[in-house]
Design a protein around this motif. Structure first.
Motif, PDB file in Angstrom:
ATOM      1  N   GLN A   1       0.267 -27.967  -4.347  1.00  0.00           N
ATOM      2  CA  GLN A   1       0.299 -27.939  -5.626  1.00  0.00           C
ATOM      3  C   GLN A   1      -0.028 -28.567  -6.841  1.00  0.00           C
ATOM      4  OE1 GLN A   1       0.653 -24.550  -7.193  1.00  0.00           O
ATOM      5  NE2 GLN A   1       0.728 -24.167  -5.205  1.00  0.00           N
ATOM      6  N   LYS A   2       0.550 -30.079  -6.516  1.00  0.00           N
ATOM      7  CA  LYS A   2       0.133 -31.812  -7.193  1.00  0.00           C
ATOM      8  C   LYS A   2      -1.019 -31.710  -7.251  1.00  0.00           C
ATOM      9  CE  LYS A   2       1.364 -35.914  -7.428  1.00  0.00           C
ATOM     10  NZ  LYS A   2       2.879 -37.828  -6.716  1.00  0.00           N
ATOM     11  N   GLU A   3      -1.811 -31.165  -5.789  1.00  0.00           N
ATOM     12  CA  GLU A   3      -3.474 -31.967  -5.686  1.00  0.00           C
ATOM     13  C   GLU A   3      -4.296 -30.827  -6.209  1.00  0.00           C
ATOM     14  OE1 GLU A   3      -3.957 -33.884  -1.390  1.00  0.00           O
ATOM     15  OE2 GLU A   3      -3.586 -31.358  -1.523  1.00  0.00           O
ATOM     16  N   MET A   4      -3.720 -29.630  -6.512  1.00  0.00           N
ATOM     17  CA  MET A   4      -4.435 -28.452  -6.838  1.00  0.00           C
ATOM     18  C   MET A   4      -4.484 -28.507  -8.912  1.00  0.00           C
ATOM     19  SD  MET A   4      -5.685 -25.494  -5.474  1.00  0.00           S
ATOM     20  CE  MET A   4      -5.106 -24.625  -6.918  1.00  0.00           C
ATOM     21  N   LYS A   5      -3.270 -29.038  -9.023  1.00  0.00           N
ATOM     22  CA  LYS A   5      -2.617 -29.400 -10.617  1.00  0.00           C
ATOM     23  C   LYS A   5      -4.002 -29.885 -10.759  1.00  0.00           C
ATOM     24  CE  LYS A   5       0.114 -29.628 -14.664  1.00  0.00           C
ATOM     25  NZ  LYS A   5       1.505 -29.350 -14.500  1.00  0.00           N
ATOM     26  N   GLU A   6      -4.026 -31.430 -10.232  1.00  0.00           N
ATOM     27  CA  GLU A   6      -4.545 -32.890 -10.600  1.00  0.00           C
ATOM     28  C   GLU A   6      -6.467 -31.936 -10.552  1.00  0.00           C
ATOM     29  OE1 GLU A   6      -5.772 -37.290  -8.785  1.00  0.00           O
ATOM     30  OE2 GLU A   6      -4.372 -36.158  -7.889  1.00  0.00           O
TER      31      GLU A   6
ATOM     32  N   ARG B   1     -12.070 -29.754 -15.255  1.00  0.00           N
ATOM     33  CA  ARG B   1     -12.119 -28.845 -16.432  1.00  0.00           C
ATOM     34  C   ARG B   1     -12.592 -29.927 -17.160  1.00  0.00           C
ATOM     35  NH1 ARG B   1      -9.926 -23.959 -19.072  1.00  0.00           N
ATOM     36  NH2 ARG B   1      -9.991 -24.114 -20.617  1.00  0.00           N
ATOM     37  N   ALA B   2     -12.239 -31.207 -17.280  1.00  0.00           N
ATOM     38  CA  ALA B   2     -12.558 -32.308 -17.827  1.00  0.00           C
ATOM     39  C   ALA B   2     -13.830 -32.412 -17.460  1.00  0.00           C
ATOM     40  CB  ALA B   2     -12.090 -34.098 -17.451  1.00  0.00           C
ATOM     41  N   GLY B   3     -14.534 -32.340 -16.659  1.00  0.00           N
ATOM     42  CA  GLY B   3     -16.029 -32.281 -15.968  1.00  0.00           C
ATOM     43  C   GLY B   3     -16.436 -33.173 -14.779  1.00  0.00           C
ATOM     44  N   ASP B   4     -15.346 -33.449 -14.316  1.00  0.00           N
ATOM     45  CA  ASP B   4     -15.758 -34.043 -12.830  1.00  0.00           C
ATOM     46  C   ASP B   4     -16.610 -32.915 -11.354  1.00  0.00           C
ATOM     47  OD1 ASP B   4     -14.695 -35.499 -10.551  1.00  0.00           O
ATOM     48  OD2 ASP B   4     -13.265 -36.237 -11.486  1.00  0.00           O
ATOM     49  N   LYS B   5     -17.584 -33.435 -11.559  1.00  0.00           N
ATOM     50  CA  LYS B   5     -17.857 -32.479 -10.370  1.00  0.00           C
ATOM     51  C   LYS B   5     -17.956 -32.918  -9.211  1.00  0.00           C
ATOM     52  CE  LYS B   5     -22.387 -31.690 -12.977  1.00  0.00           C
ATOM     53  NZ  LYS B   5     -24.089 -32.046 -12.808  1.00  0.00           N
ATOM     54  N   THR B   6     -17.180 -33.965  -8.587  1.00  0.00           N
ATOM     55  CA  THR B   6     -16.411 -34.213  -7.719  1.00  0.00           C
ATOM     56  C   THR B   6     -15.260 -33.505  -6.943  1.00  0.00           C
ATOM     57  OG1 THR B   6     -17.366 -36.146  -8.102  1.00  0.00           O
ATOM     58  CG2 THR B   6     -15.826 -36.022  -5.906  1.00  0.00           C
TER      59      THR B   6
ATOM     60  N   LEU C   1     -12.040 -29.066  -5.099  1.00  0.00           N
ATOM     61  CA  LEU C   1     -11.612 -27.801  -5.428  1.00  0.00           C
ATOM     62  C   LEU C   1     -11.416 -26.193  -4.926  1.00  0.00           C
ATOM     63  CD1 LEU C   1      -9.349 -27.292  -7.508  1.00  0.00           C
ATOM     64  CD2 LEU C   1     -10.448 -26.736  -8.614  1.00  0.00           C
ATOM     65  N   ILE C   2     -12.861 -26.331  -4.653  1.00  0.00           N
ATOM     66  CA  ILE C   2     -14.033 -25.293  -3.954  1.00  0.00           C
ATOM     67  C   ILE C   2     -13.087 -25.470  -2.450  1.00  0.00           C
ATOM     68  CG2 ILE C   2     -16.105 -24.240  -2.518  1.00  0.00           C
ATOM     69  CD1 ILE C   2     -16.952 -24.910  -6.240  1.00  0.00           C
ATOM     70  N   GLU C   3     -13.531 -26.606  -1.818  1.00  0.00           N
ATOM     71  CA  GLU C   3     -12.931 -26.595  -0.412  1.00  0.00           C
ATOM     72  C   GLU C   3     -12.056 -26.617  -0.173  1.00  0.00           C
ATOM     73  OE1 GLU C   3     -14.259 -30.231   0.942  1.00  0.00           O
ATOM     74  OE2 GLU C   3     -16.752 -29.790   0.027  1.00  0.00           O
ATOM     75  N   GLY C   4     -10.965 -26.496  -1.157  1.00  0.00           N
ATOM     76  CA  GLY C   4      -9.300 -26.372  -0.663  1.00  0.00           C
ATOM     77  C   GLY C   4      -8.746 -25.196  -1.307  1.00  0.00           C
ATOM     78  N   ASN C   5     -10.571 -24.315  -0.965  1.00  0.00           N
ATOM     79  CA  ASN C   5      -9.580 -23.269  -2.077  1.00  0.00           C
ATOM     80  C   ASN C   5     -10.451 -21.704  -0.728  1.00  0.00           C
ATOM     81  OD1 ASN C   5      -7.565 -22.532  -4.154  1.00  0.00           O
ATOM     82  ND2 ASN C   5      -8.694 -24.129  -4.752  1.00  0.00           N
TER      83      ASN C   5
ATOM     84  N   ALA D   1     -13.739 -21.649 -13.337  1.00  0.00           N
ATOM     85  CA  ALA D   1     -14.330 -21.980 -13.797  1.00  0.00           C
ATOM     86  C   ALA D   1     -13.654 -21.452 -15.611  1.00  0.00           C
ATOM     87  CB  ALA D   1     -15.993 -21.274 -14.214  1.00  0.00           C
ATOM     88  N   ASN D   2     -12.849 -20.955 -15.251  1.00  0.00           N
ATOM     89  CA  ASN D   2     -12.348 -19.958 -16.550  1.00  0.00           C
ATOM     90  C   ASN D   2     -10.940 -20.277 -16.241  1.00  0.00           C
ATOM     91  OD1 ASN D   2     -14.430 -17.891 -17.767  1.00  0.00           O
ATOM     92  ND2 ASN D   2     -14.817 -17.542 -15.484  1.00  0.00           N
TER      93      ASN D   2
END
Length: 259
Positions: free
Chosen positions: A20-25, A31-36, A41-45, A79-80
């Motif tokens: 949960q901590k990693e998810m939130k971070e 949301r701030a625009g960090d593509k990495t 996030l995609i790989e982790g879900n 994205a949303n």
């Protein structure tokens, strides 16, 4: 899908699981625009996508195709999603992923519905996704209608029109043995073999009657006449009508039993 290790070249046995901590971070960084962070996030879900597509594994579609479509839904959810709200990402993501897969199945279905009905259904599903995110539960039909600005009947009709068809051979229950399918639950109580045989037997028995008996039974049981009315029409007494009626019914019953 069981036993399948790779989907779209992804080893499902080695998919990451984020805390949960990693998810939130990662959500905040994304949301701030960090593509990495977005890629992580995609790989982790991807496990989330895998769990959703298992609901659709009996639709006859390729698991690889469903997985790719599910990943599109995952990216839309990322994205949303607003990480500042007290809602778990999976609560918001699962309906988004499932909705994307349903749209894919709907658009590729052999059963076609009108464009206007599809558009209405798409609008309703978007409203449903928003309500699930804000209410943290499935919205009622009334809430969906209010959100979409249409009647409850229109909401119900639109969702029914794009609902994925159920196979007659889909299992609906299993107690460890052979599963019970939809086909075994569907039965026409009227047009059974027994009903058809009975109808044929009665028809043949009726043919064996004399003209007067046929006339009396038609007037009594097809036209709904009383014995007194039949007597007046046929030109005999009410007692004779009663006797002929009973005799005709008895003869038919005997012929049906014998046959």
């Amino acid at each position: 899908m069981q036993g399948k290790v790779e989907i779209c070249g992804v080893n499902t046995a080695q998919l990451k699981v984020l805390s949960q901590k990693e998810m939130k971070e990662l959500l905040l960084r994304t949301r701030a625009g960090d593509k990495t962070a977005r890629e992580a996030l995609i790989e982790g879900n991807l496990r989330l996508v895998l769990s959703v597509i298992q609901r659709f594994d009996k639709r006859g579609e390729s698991p690889d195709d469903l997985f790719q479509v599910g990943c599109i839904g995952l990216m839309k959810a990322i994205a949303n999603f607003d990480p500042t709200k007290e809602v778990k990402f999976s609560t918001y993501g699962v309906p988004m992923i499932a909705g994307e897969i349903r749209r894919y199945l709907r658009d590729n279905s052999v059963i076609r519905v009108s464009r206007s009905l599809r558009d209405t259904a798409y609008k309703v599903m978007q409203c449903k996704e928003r309500l699930v995110a804000s209410l943290d539960r499935e919205p009622t039909l009334e809430e969906l209608a209010r959100e979409a600005g249409i009647s409850e009947q229109e909401v119900s009709r639109a969702l029914d029109a794009v609902c994925t068809p159920v196979s007659l051979y889909d299992p609906v229950y299993s107690d460890g043995g052979d599963p019970l399918t939809v086909m075994e639950q569907v039965r026409d109580e009227r047009n059974t073999d027994e009903a058809w045989m009975e109808h044929i037997a009665l028809k043949e028995a009726f043919k064996s009657l004399g003209d007067r008996e046929k006339q009396i039974l038609r007037l009594r049981f097809y036209d709904g006449k009383t014995q007194m009315e039949v007597a007046g029409l046929v030109g005999i007494s009410q007692a004779q009508v009663s006797r002929l009626e009973k005799g005709a019914i008895g003869a038919m019953r005997k012929n049906v039993v014998v046959s």
